[in-house]
Design a protein around this motif. Structure first.
Motif, mmCIF file in Angstrom:
data_model
loop_
_atom_site.group_PDB
_atom_site.id
_atom_site.type_symbol
_atom_site.label_atom_id
_atom_site.label_comp_id
_atom_site.label_asym_id
_atom_site.label_seq_id
_atom_site.Cartn_x
_atom_site.Cartn_y
_atom_site.Cartn_z
ATOM 1 N N THR A 10 0.828 -1.125 0.312
ATOM 2 C CA THR A 10 -0.158 0.541 0.414
ATOM 3 C C THR A 10 1.236 1.022 -0.293
ATOM 4 O O THR A 10 2.498 1.520 0.448
ATOM 5 N N LYS A 11 0.409 2.187 -0.458
ATOM 6 C CA LYS A 11 0.549 3.433 -0.285
ATOM 7 C C LYS A 11 -0.004 4.579 0.390
ATOM 8 O O LYS A 11 -1.263 4.260 0.516
ATOM 9 N N SER A 12 1.380 5.713 0.771
ATOM 10 C CA SER A 12 0.135 6.546 1.987
ATOM 11 C C SER A 12 -0.065 7.613 0.929
ATOM 12 O O SER A 12 0.482 7.480 0.704
#
Length: 79
Positions: A10-12
């Protein structure tokens, strides 16, 4: 050979308010104007026959207000 992903990556996502700048707002103005105009046209279309909207808004329009003002013949008026 097949390689598998062992976990979800995941990416923020940065906050939206940090990316809102004047050039970004200017780039969206044509879209907002188009959709806002379509929304106003839709509201005007569906409320054109309502007496409350006729009295409040439509009769006060400078050029087209005469369309909603009834012009009755003198013989049709009650005595």
């Amino acid at each position: 050979m097949i390689s598998y992903i062992s976990s979800v990556t995941t990416k923020s996502v940065p906050r939206l308010s940090a990316k809102v700048t004047l050039p970004v707002v200017k780039s969206y103005l044509p879209n907002y104007a188009l959709w806002g105009g379509a929304w106003l046209f839709g509201v005007a279309t569906f409320t054109e026959g309502w007496p409350l909207f006729q009295e409040t808004f439509y009769k006060n329009l400078p050029v087209f207000g005469k369309h909603w003002a009834p012009e009755l013949d003198p013989e049709d008026l009650p005595n």
